[in-house]
Design an enzyme around this catalytic site. Structure first.
Site, PDB file in Angstrom:
ATOM      1  N   HIS A  33       0.823  -1.218   0.000  1.00 36.82           N
ATOM      2  CA  HIS A  33       0.000   0.000   0.000  1.00 36.82           C
ATOM      3  C   HIS A  33       0.857   1.268   0.000  1.00 36.82           C
ATOM      4  O   HIS A  33       0.355   2.342  -0.316  1.00 36.82           O
ATOM      5  CB  HIS A  33      -1.042  -0.020   1.128  1.00 36.82           C
ATOM      6  CG  HIS A  33      -0.552   0.310   2.500  1.00 36.82           C
ATOM      7  ND1 HIS A  33      -0.232  -0.641   3.436  1.00 36.82           N
ATOM      8  CD2 HIS A  33      -0.359   1.495   3.111  1.00 36.82           C
ATOM      9  CE1 HIS A  33       0.142  -0.056   4.552  1.00 36.82           C
ATOM     10  NE2 HIS A  33       0.081   1.241   4.395  1.00 36.82           N
ATOM     11  N   ASP A  64       1.103  -7.665   2.258  1.00 39.89           N
ATOM     12  CA  ASP A  64       1.248  -6.222   2.013  1.00 39.89           C
ATOM     13  C   ASP A  64       2.721  -5.798   1.847  1.00 39.89           C
ATOM     14  O   ASP A  64       3.281  -5.130   2.707  1.00 39.89           O
ATOM     15  CB  ASP A  64       0.591  -5.462   3.176  1.00 39.89           C
ATOM     16  CG  ASP A  64       0.284  -4.019   2.806  1.00 39.89           C
ATOM     17  OD1 ASP A  64       0.851  -3.522   1.820  1.00 39.89           O
ATOM     18  OD2 ASP A  64      -0.512  -3.383   3.520  1.00 39.89           O
ATOM     19  N   SER A  70       4.033   2.265   8.354  1.00 40.70           N
ATOM     20  CA  SER A  70       3.829   1.263   7.313  1.00 40.70           C
ATOM     21  C   SER A  70       5.122   1.035   6.566  1.00 40.70           C
ATOM     22  O   SER A  70       5.781   1.987   6.153  1.00 40.70           O
ATOM     23  CB  SER A  70       2.770   1.723   6.325  1.00 40.70           C
ATOM     24  OG  SER A  70       1.523   1.401   6.824  1.00 40.70           O
TER      25      SER A  70
END
Ligand code: ARG
Ligand code: GLU
Length: 718
Positions: free
Chosen positions: A83, A219, A653
């Site tokens: 992402h 991810d 992230s």
């Protein structure tokens, strides 16, 4: 009864919270070293951060402007989240070469795809510069005077700290400006896409599973940093060569067990740990509900359109991911604050502070004054939130806003160029194909009208009352604006922008546009003076500055009140270390979450009819034959993700998740639903970060994609 319960709960959380809560400054990690070693760490603080020797910090980067990443090879190979790479993957995708849907793997270096605008920033060193930044600041100065002096000092200092180098300097306030740190950075500007799994691995579970455990999202995506011949940052060039990092991470296949020590090393964006009950109340009960309701509207229209064609699915992929991410987090945040009685908890802490402060004149009035300021801020904040979430919800109004800003920019200034290129970008995205444009117009009209009317119904668009007497009339009026605006006439609008010079005629044309006209009225109601009152933007900024000033005093007071506690500074997109343990939890009565998920869970969730839960046949085949190689765990399962008690937030992230020896065991990508209030309130019983198990990442690269050459670049510890 309830009161005693709350008091007790606070005592417990204040005592226990220090265990896992916190995002620590790498340069000051000596202070945490003993606690980290007691918690199980085998390495030392200077293995993590050192300016004289290569240390783990040299393997960690700020990826773009809001994610983290880590080097895993001597040739600049970089891991981050899917992402985080998303918009770059989308930008290289077309319906014919849809890397987002099907994945992409560069067969060799020549196929790695440049990503203009993408940067990777390495921290060279940091310094406490409080004394220099506050040089000349006195107690008697107003906040505005202080700000001006601080800004001047920062500018000079940044220059002198980077003189004669290719480094860049960022200086940031900590503890509301009680302290300042300078970050000397090396910013790499040639970062290329090396590989990404298909969406149904990299975004498996989509927005449905987002912010939740159990999770099965693969991810991750893979990039590489390139430099000039001197191993220094350089813009893209065919002659550039792979960066040779001072340090890259060893990758461990040993996996995780419950109770294992782990730490996350990356760039958390924003937390507001020390704010008062009013700020918590404002977020949980005022801002979040508005944001959620307005995003409900946008998402429903975008998602319906995405079902219509692959082109529309791609067109809305990035905006939907962004809108949905905040939309869901805020729901979890508000729920979490309610469950923890967050507002009452803060009030209780404030009473405790007030008792302590009553005999200390420096601190005795601070909370009362904060309360008064929040009472004034609240209505302005409500207006702002409606403006940004409702009035600016449509593409039409966002582009009207760009035009408005363009009209105010000085010709040929940086700002002017930036705005023009933002307009160009939005144009090319929209006008590519006529069919997309026609569908988009329908979607955008619905969003424009519905969000505007929602604002009007609650009195947030009173300027429409004079012109329209009923909702039906207003609706017609909005339709007319939508149809008449130049912004919605692709060719004419593009031609206007092409010839734009900021001339009188140009400005008159902008002013005459009905969408810009409406935008200006709405903006002036929400952000600037309306009906002759004071300029609200200034007022808003004044109040926020005053709040900031009082918070500076308040937090200093708390530190004095509890001198033995180690107060971590709120996240501010600077490099931090969070540490904790791999651990499951009990989200609710009778449910216990274990600490890891596996590929079996992906097969359990499979649903060929739901986009988010489609499983690639190839992955299924690997699962059926249990072809996991060295990546399986001791039980023979293929681990996918795990949870731990590290305190993380947006920006973390892509952060490396490391074991007791500082080896890579995971890539951080999310938090659990029940703990999403941790930016404001951390509860060790519920707050868990979610990491991709690095073994799943390697398994996908190696066994699924067959990109074994990438695995060979890494230092793998079995
Ligand atoms: N919630 C994660 C974070 O805040 C992941 C977001 C991307 N995933 C998505 N389904 N939108 O950024
Ligand atoms: N997904 C978030 C990000 O993009 C990290 C999760 C969190 O907010 O903790 O940074």
């Amino acid at each position: 009864m309830k009161r005693t319960f709350i008091t007790f709960a606070i005592l417990i959380t204040t005592l226990v919270a220090w265990a896992d809560e916190g995002m620590w400054i790498p340069m000051l990690l000596q202070r945490n070293e003993a606690a980290m070693q007691r918690a199980g760490m085998h390495i030392s603080a200077s293995d993590i951060y050192d300016v004289n020797n290569a240390s783990l910090k040299d393997a960690v980067v700020l990826f773009g402007g809001g994610c983290s990443g880590e080097f895993v090879s001597a040739e600049g190979l970089l891991l981050t989240n899917h992402h985080c790479g998303y918009s770059y993957i989308v930008s290289h995708s077309t319906v014919e070469h849809d890397y987002l849907t099907h994945g992409f793997w560069a067969a060799d270096r020549s196929q790695e795809l440049p990503c203009p605008g993408l940067t990777a920033t390495r921290l060279v060193r940091m310094e406490d510069v409080t004394a220099q930044v506050l040089d000349g600041v006195s107690q008697t100065m107003t906040e505005a005077e202080r700000q001006a002096l601080v800004a001047k000092n920062i500018e000079q200092l940044s220059k002198s700290l980077t003189q004669g180098t290719h480094y860049r300097c960022v200086i940031k306030p900590f503890y509301y400006g009680n302290q300042y740190f300078a970050y000397i950075n090396e910013v790499f500007t040639d970062v290329r896409l090396v590989g990404t799994p298909p969406s149904n691995i990299g975004k498996f579970g989509g927005d449905t599973d987002n912010w939740m455990w159990p999770r099965h999202t693969g991810d991750f995506s893979v990039f590489r940093v390139y430099t000039n011949a001197n191993n220094e940052p350089a813009d893209y060039s065919r002659d550039n060569r792979p960066y040779r990092p001072l340090k890259h991470l060893e990758v461990s296949l040993k996996g995780v067990n419950e109770g294992d020590f782990t730490f996350v090393f990356g760039y958390p964006g924003t937390t507001r740990r020390y704010v008062t009950h009013d700020a918590v109340d404002l977020a949980a009960n005022v801002e979040n509900p508005i944001r959620i309701a307005m995003r409900d509207i946008r998402l429903s229209h975008y998602k319906r359109a995405q079902e219509l064609s692959p082109a529309l699915r791609l067109r809305y992929a990035t905006p939907v991911a962004n809108i949905a991410n905040g939309w869901k987090k805020w729901q979890g945040e508000s729920l979490g604050i309610e469950r923890l009685h967050g507002v009452e908890q803060k009030q209780e802490q404030e009473r405790d502070f007030s008792r302590w402060a009553s005999s200390r004149p420096e601190y005795s009035t601070v909370l009362g004054n904060l309360e008064k300021l929040y009472a004034r801020l609240r209505p302005l904040d409500v207006k702002r939130t409606w403006y940004s979430e409702a009035i600016l919800a449509s593409d039409l109004m966002q582009r009207a806003n760009l035009l408005d800003l363009l009209g105010q920019a000085t010709p040929e200034s940086d700002r002017w160029t930036q705005i023009l290129s933002a307009i160009d970008r939005s144009n090319s995205r929209l006008f590519d194909e006529d069919t997309i444009w026609q569908s988009h117009l329908e979607v955008d009209r619905a969003i424009f009208v519905e969000t505007f009317i929602a604002a009007w119904r609650v009195g947030q668009a009173p300027y429409m009352d004079k012109k329209y007497r009923s909702e039906a009339e207003l609706r017609k009026g909005l339709d007319r604006v939508f149809d008449k605006s130049l912004i919605n006439k692709p060719e004419r609008f593009a031609a206007f922008i092409d010839q734009y010079s900021g001339s009188k005629d140009d400005l008159a044309k902008i002013a005459k546009d009905p969408a810009v006209d409406l935008l200006r009225v709405a903006k002036s109601f929400a952000l600037a003076s309306y009906l002759g009152s004071a300029n609200q933007t200034e007022l808003y900024n004044q109040i926020s500055d005053s709040i900031n000033l009082l918070m500076r005093t308040y937090i200093r007071g708390m530190m004095e009140q509890y001198p033995d506690s180690n107060f971590f500074p709120d996240a501010n997109l600077t490099l931090r270390v969070a540490y904790g343990h791999v651990e499951g939890f009990r989200p609710r009565d009778a449910v216990r979450y274990t600490h890891y998920s596996t590929l079996d869970g992906i097969i359990e969730k499979e649903n060929p009819n739901i986009y988010d839960y489609v499983v690639e046949p190839r992955l299924k085949e690997l699962w059926r034959t249990k072809n996991y190689g060295p990546y399986a765990n001791a039980q023979g399962e293929m681990p996918v993700a795990f949870i731990a008690t590290n305190h993380t937030t947006g920006g973390n992230s892509g952060s490396p998740v490391l074991d007791a020896d500082g080896r890579l065991i995971g890539i951080n990508f999310d938090r659990c639903w029940e703990g999403t209030m941790s930016d404001l309130l951390f509860d060790p019983a519920y707050c868990r970060n979610i990491s991709l198990d690095v073994r799943y990442c390697l398994f996908i690269i190696d066994r699924y994609a067959g990109a074994h050459h990438l695995i060979e670049e890494m230092d793998i510890v079995r």
